[in-house]
Design an enzyme around this catalytic site. Structure first.
Site, PDB file in Angstrom:
ATOM      1  N   LYS A  14       0.854  -1.209   0.000  1.00 43.21           N
ATOM      2  CA  LYS A  14       0.000   0.000   0.000  1.00 43.21           C
ATOM      3  C   LYS A  14       0.874   1.237   0.000  1.00 43.21           C
ATOM      4  CE  LYS A  14       0.754   1.160   4.598  1.00 43.21           C
ATOM      5  NZ  LYS A  14       1.479   2.322   5.071  1.00 43.21           N
ATOM      6  N   ASP A 155      -2.005  -1.775  10.455  1.00 47.13           N
ATOM      7  CA  ASP A 155      -2.329  -1.692   9.022  1.00 47.13           C
ATOM      8  C   ASP A 155      -3.026  -2.943   8.498  1.00 47.13           C
ATOM      9  OD1 ASP A 155      -1.128   0.758   8.910  1.00 47.13           O
ATOM     10  OD2 ASP A 155       0.727   0.052   7.979  1.00 47.13           O
TER      11      ASP A 155
HETATM   12  O1  C5P Z   1       0.712  -2.097  14.769  1.00 38.56           O
HETATM   13  P1  C5P Z   1       2.081  -2.077  14.152  1.00 38.56           P
HETATM   14  O2  C5P Z   1       2.981  -3.126  14.734  1.00 38.56           O
HETATM   15  O3  C5P Z   1       2.062  -2.061  12.668  1.00 38.56           O
HETATM   16  O4  C5P Z   1       2.698  -0.676  14.561  1.00 38.56           O
HETATM   17  C1  C5P Z   1       4.074  -0.445  14.610  1.00 38.56           C
HETATM   18  C2  C5P Z   1       4.347   0.722  15.534  1.00 38.56           C
HETATM   19  O5  C5P Z   1       3.842   1.923  14.964  1.00 38.56           O
HETATM   20  C3  C5P Z   1       3.693   0.645  16.892  1.00 38.56           C
HETATM   21  O6  C5P Z   1       4.516  -0.017  17.806  1.00 38.56           O
HETATM   22  C4  C5P Z   1       3.498   2.092  17.269  1.00 38.56           C
HETATM   23  O7  C5P Z   1       4.705   2.598  17.802  1.00 38.56           O
HETATM   24  C5  C5P Z   1       3.302   2.778  15.950  1.00 38.56           C
HETATM   25  N1  C5P Z   1       1.888   3.061  15.589  1.00 38.56           N
HETATM   26  C6  C5P Z   1       1.193   4.022  16.310  1.00 38.56           C
HETATM   27  N2  C5P Z   1      -0.101   4.310  15.972  1.00 38.56           N
HETATM   28  C7  C5P Z   1      -0.711   3.667  14.948  1.00 38.56           C
HETATM   29  C8  C5P Z   1      -0.005   2.706  14.209  1.00 38.56           C
HETATM   30  C9  C5P Z   1       1.296   2.415  14.559  1.00 38.56           C
HETATM   31  O8  C5P Z   1       1.747   4.632  17.229  1.00 38.56           O
HETATM   32  N3  C5P Z   1      -1.973   3.974  14.651  1.00 38.56           N
END
Ligand code: C5P
Length: 317
Positions: A14, A155
């Site tokens: 994406k 995501d």
């Molecule tokens: O959920 P995911 O592991 O993809 O997210 C990676 C990092 O991105 C999280 O640990 C967080 O620090 C940050 N993040 C966030 N807010 C979101 C998505 C991601 O703070 N909405």
């Protein structure tokens, strides 16, 4: 020998057409307001369910020593899926799979670069959830699968839909928009990546800008109307004007200055729009003609500002 069923599937990347960070939640995550766009740039997955061997989840990715199977999002997706299915069956008083779930082997062929902001790991995870949901006869509702997905990664829910979607909250609040498919996209990925948590941490030290909700609502409503031609699609996107901001771009450029240089190079070469996707470090440019996209790709390949970058021409899905 036990039955073994094999599913071959691909997992698209994406880009974020814009990304606003609206606030910080108590758990450290951030409230986002972003439009995500699927692109025709994919990892490949082969998922085998059943067969001989212990009841376990195995993730294999040939040629990649940096992928730790039990930390991979595909593993996490399958693990969460089976834990939720176990709870559901127990609540229903079912005795199915009492001796464990079938052996699940996930073979990954990675093409989407890591630390690029292109959602490769999340998309792989969503593909695993889709395969398991199909294999077990849709045990979860769409809403339940969405909740499961966001617990795997912010995501992941988007990739259950694909196409063009407005994504809000942490990433689980999804509104599909009209298709922007077929637009040529040029991806330029600096060799150095950006750590997503580091990037979010960096914006916490700056004051968050209040976003103009009414202006975004009006713009996004324009993106719900179907468009026929590529030029109409690009025009509808560009109508965002000053709203087309990625709040993670400035902190990412602090960490990897080449991101900013590549954006400049793309704009100077004639790209109608160029910005970073997600938390970077990949940069994308959007076009309404392949000819123009090729021309800009050639110019950027020869530009020293794009030294050591991976350059790929693809399109929106
Ligand atoms: O959920 P995911 O592991 O993809 O997210 C990676 C990092 O991105 C999280 O640990 C967080 O620090 C940050 N993040 C966030 N807010 C979101 C998505 C991601 O703070 N909405």
């Amino acid at each position: 020998m036990d039955n073994i069923e094999t599913y071959k599937t691909s997992a698209s990347a994406k880009i974020n057409l814009f990304l606003r960070v609206c606030g910080r939640l108590p758990n450290g995550y951030h409230r986002l307001y972003t439009v995500m766009q699927e692109i025709d740039y994919c990892d490949e997955l082969v998922v085998s369910i059943g067969g001989e061997g212990p009841s376990e989840i195995v993730v294999e990715c040939e040629g990649r020593t940096d992928i730790v199977p039990k930390k991979n999002l595909c593993y996490k997706a399958a693990d969460r899926f089976y834990a939720s299915l176990h709870n559901k069956l127990a609540a229903e008083g079912s005795t199915d799979y009492q001796d464990g779930f079938p052996r699940t082997v996930i073979k990954l062929t990675k093409r989407i670069p890591s630390e690029s902001g292109m959602g490769g790991g999340s998309s792989d995870a969503a593909s695993v959830l889709i395969v398991l949901q199909e294999h077990f006869g849709s045990p979860f509702t769409e809403e339940e699968l969405g909740k499961l997905a966001v617990n795997v990664g912010a995501d992941v829910p988007f990739f259950l839909y694909g196409g063009t979607c407005l994504c809000e909250s942490v990433g689980e609040d999804i509104t599909p928009l009209a298709s922007l498919s077929g637009l040529p996209v040029l991806i330029v990925k600096p060799a150095e990546g950006v750590s997503t948590p580091e990037c979010f941490k960096a914006i916490d030290s700056a004051e968050l800008q209040q976003i103009d909700n009414d202006a975004y609502t009006e713009y996004v409503s324009g993106l719900t109307k179907e468009k026929d031609s590529l030029s109409d699609k690009l025009e509808a996107f560009l109508a965002g004007g000053d709203l087309l901001v990625n709040d993670l771009q400035a902190p990412a450029i602090e960490a990897v200055p080449q991101i900013g240089e590549v954006i400049e190079a793309l704009k100077e070469a004639g790209a109608p729009y160029a910005a970073m996707t997600g938390s970077g470090s990949a940069v994308f440019a959007l076009f309404d003609s392949e000819e123009k996209a090729n021309e800009v790709a050639e110019a950027v390949k020869n530009d020293p500002r794009a030294k050591d970058c991976r350059i790929e021409l693809t399109q929106t899905v």
